[in-house]
Design a protein around this motif. Sequence first.
Motif, short mmCIF file in Angstrom:
data_model
loop_
_atom_site.label_atom_id
_atom_site.label_comp_id
_atom_site.label_asym_id
_atom_site.label_seq_id
_atom_site.Cartn_x
_atom_site.Cartn_y
_atom_site.Cartn_z
N ARG A 55 -2.13 -7.32 -10.97
CA ARG A 55 -2.70 -7.92 -9.77
C ARG A 55 -2.00 -9.21 -9.36
O ARG A 55 -2.08 -9.63 -8.21
CB ARG A 55 -4.20 -8.21 -9.98
CG ARG A 55 -5.03 -6.95 -10.21
CD ARG A 55 -6.50 -7.28 -10.33
NE ARG A 55 -7.32 -6.08 -10.52
CZ ARG A 55 -8.64 -6.09 -10.60
NH1 ARG A 55 -9.30 -7.23 -10.52
NH2 ARG A 55 -9.30 -4.95 -10.78
N CYS A 64 4.19 -8.21 -8.26
CA CYS A 64 4.73 -6.86 -8.04
C CYS A 64 6.22 -6.90 -8.36
O CYS A 64 6.98 -7.60 -7.69
CB CYS A 64 4.50 -6.40 -6.60
SG CYS A 64 5.35 -4.84 -6.22
N CYS A 110 8.68 -6.12 -5.24
CA CYS A 110 8.76 -6.93 -4.02
C CYS A 110 10.04 -7.77 -4.02
O CYS A 110 10.58 -8.10 -5.08
CB CYS A 110 7.53 -7.83 -3.92
SG CYS A 110 6.06 -6.99 -3.27
N GLU A 118 8.59 -3.82 2.06
CA GLU A 118 7.23 -4.09 2.52
C GLU A 118 6.20 -3.54 1.54
O GLU A 118 6.04 -2.33 1.41
CB GLU A 118 7.02 -3.48 3.91
CG GLU A 118 7.98 -4.01 4.97
CD GLU A 118 7.79 -3.31 6.29
OE1 GLU A 118 6.66 -3.34 6.82
OE2 GLU A 118 8.76 -2.70 6.78
N HIS A 119 5.49 -4.42 0.89
CA HIS A 119 4.53 -4.02 -0.15
C HIS A 119 3.34 -3.26 0.42
O HIS A 119 2.84 -2.32 -0.21
CB HIS A 119 4.04 -5.26 -0.90
CG HIS A 119 3.10 -4.97 -2.01
ND1 HIS A 119 3.52 -4.67 -3.29
CD2 HIS A 119 1.73 -4.89 -2.04
CE1 HIS A 119 2.47 -4.43 -4.06
NE2 HIS A 119 1.37 -4.57 -3.33
N GLU A 120 2.86 -3.65 1.60
CA GLU A 120 1.62 -3.10 2.13
C GLU A 120 1.79 -1.77 2.84
O GLU A 120 0.81 -1.17 3.28
CB GLU A 120 0.96 -4.11 3.07
CG GLU A 120 0.57 -5.42 2.39
CD GLU A 120 -0.39 -5.21 1.24
OE1 GLU A 120 -1.22 -4.27 1.31
OE2 GLU A 120 -0.32 -5.97 0.25
N VAL A 121 3.02 -1.30 3.02
CA VAL A 121 3.24 0.00 3.64
C VAL A 121 2.74 1.07 2.68
O VAL A 121 3.21 1.18 1.55
CB VAL A 121 4.73 0.23 3.96
CG1 VAL A 121 4.95 1.64 4.47
CG2 VAL A 121 5.19 -0.79 5.01
N ARG A 122 1.80 1.88 3.12
CA ARG A 122 1.12 2.78 2.18
C ARG A 122 1.92 4.04 1.86
O ARG A 122 1.79 4.59 0.78
CB ARG A 122 -0.25 3.16 2.73
CG ARG A 122 -1.20 1.99 2.90
CD ARG A 122 -2.62 2.46 3.11
NE ARG A 122 -2.76 3.33 4.25
CZ ARG A 122 -3.02 2.92 5.49
NH1 ARG A 122 -3.13 1.63 5.74
NH2 ARG A 122 -3.16 3.78 6.48
N ARG A 127 4.42 5.59 7.37
CA ARG A 127 4.29 4.25 7.92
C ARG A 127 5.64 3.54 8.02
O ARG A 127 5.71 2.42 8.52
CB ARG A 127 3.34 3.42 7.06
CG ARG A 127 1.95 4.02 6.92
CD ARG A 127 1.20 4.02 8.23
NE ARG A 127 -0.10 4.67 8.11
CZ ARG A 127 -1.00 4.70 9.08
NH1 ARG A 127 -0.74 4.12 10.24
NH2 ARG A 127 -2.16 5.32 8.90
N THR A 171 1.63 0.13 -6.89
CA THR A 171 1.31 0.65 -5.56
C THR A 171 2.41 0.41 -4.53
O THR A 171 2.37 1.00 -3.44
CB THR A 171 0.01 0.01 -5.04
OG1 THR A 171 0.16 -1.42 -5.00
CG2 THR A 171 -1.16 0.38 -5.94
N HIS A 172 3.38 -0.44 -4.82
CA HIS A 172 4.49 -0.65 -3.89
C HIS A 172 5.19 0.70 -3.65
O HIS A 172 5.48 1.43 -4.59
CB HIS A 172 5.48 -1.65 -4.48
CG HIS A 172 6.50 -2.15 -3.50
ND1 HIS A 172 6.57 -3.48 -3.12
CD2 HIS A 172 7.48 -1.51 -2.81
CE1 HIS A 172 7.56 -3.62 -2.25
NE2 HIS A 172 8.13 -2.43 -2.06
N ASP A 218 -6.02 8.48 3.25
CA ASP A 218 -4.74 8.65 2.55
C ASP A 218 -4.88 9.74 1.50
O ASP A 218 -5.84 9.75 0.72
CB ASP A 218 -4.32 7.33 1.89
CG ASP A 218 -3.53 6.45 2.85
OD1 ASP A 218 -3.49 6.77 4.05
OD2 ASP A 218 -2.95 5.45 2.39
#
Length: 327
Positions: free
Chosen positions: A28, A31, A34, A86-90, A94, A138-139, A247
Motif C-alpha cells: 500500500r 508501487c 510506477c 499511469e498507475h490508476e489506469v485499470r 483505458r 495492481t499497476h 471490471d
Amino acid sequence: MKELRYNPLTGQWVMVSAVRRKRPWRPRDFCPFCPGGEETGYGWEVLLLPNRFPMLSFDAPRPERDGFYRKARALGQCSVIVETPEHEVRDLDRLSLGAVTRVVELWKNTTAELKNNPHVAYVAIFRNKGEEIGVSLTHPHGQLYATPFIPLKVRLKVENSRRYFKRTGECLFCRILREEMEGERAIYENESFAVFLPFFANWPFEVHIYPKRHVQWLTQLTEEELTDLADALRVAVGTLNTVLERDMPYTMMAYQAPFKGSYDFYHLHVEFYPILRDNGRIKYAAGIEMGTWDFTYDGAPEENAEKLKEACKKAVKRIGARGRCFT
C-alpha cells in the motif's frame, strides 16, 4: 532452490522456485512499477523488467539427481511488461490505441530476441487482472515466461492442429475462424483480426482473438497488423469490462508456435478467460474441472455471445475502435 520437476503421469513440467515466497503482496505504501522507482526511472512509455522473484533464469543451478524422478535446470526468463506509467489506469481499454500498440510491439520485439536463444523452446505472454484472480500488484502489467520446454496445453494444440492438417490439408485455426465468423458467436472484427466467443468455450464469457492472416508468431505481423491487434485487444477488454457493468477479472494468454521445429500448420491466437458468470458470481474451476480438466458450461455460449455483442457496441463507441461489432 530453483528447478523443473517432471510429472510422468501427465507429461508436464512443474516450475519450482523457493524465491517466489518473498514477492510483495499488494503493498500500500509504494508501487515498484510506477515511474521514479529503483527499476523504472523516468521517461518511458512501456517497460520490460526482469521479474525479481522468477521461476526461471538462465543462471539456474543444475539440480541433483533424485532417483526415480526426473529433474531439469529451470533455464529461461521471467519478465514483467509494465504497460503504462499511469498507475490508476485499470485495463488496456483505458489506454490509447498508440499505447497498446507499443505494448504489442514490445511483445513482438522480445519474441524476436528470445527466438535466437538456444535455451528457449517457448515464450508465453500473459496478463492476470483483478483481485479475484490473485493479482499481487495492481499497476497495469503483463508477464512473459520464456521456457525450456513446450507447455502441455500448447503441445495438445500443436498435435491436434498437426493431425487435422495431415487429414484435411487445412489449418484447424483457419477453419475455426471461418466457422465462427459465419455464426452467432462473432463479436468484433477489424481489417486483420476477429474477436469471438468460441463454440467450445470453457468460461462463461471466454473471448478469443485470431489474426485473419495465417501466421505463427508475433514476429510475422506487419506494423498495420500490430495496430489492429492492439485495437482488437482494447475492444475485447472493453467488452468484458462492460458486459457485467463492472471490471472483469480475467487471465489472458497469447499463444504462439514453439520455437524448435516446423509449425506451418499452427496459428497465432489470443485467449481471454474471464472468471465471472454474473456480477458478483465467480465461475470456479472446481470438482470436475480440477479433477479431469474438462469444463462444464452453465447455459449456452450463444446466449452469452449476445450479451457480449451488446457490450461490444458500447465499448466500441467509448473507445473509438477501428472495426465493427457483429449484430
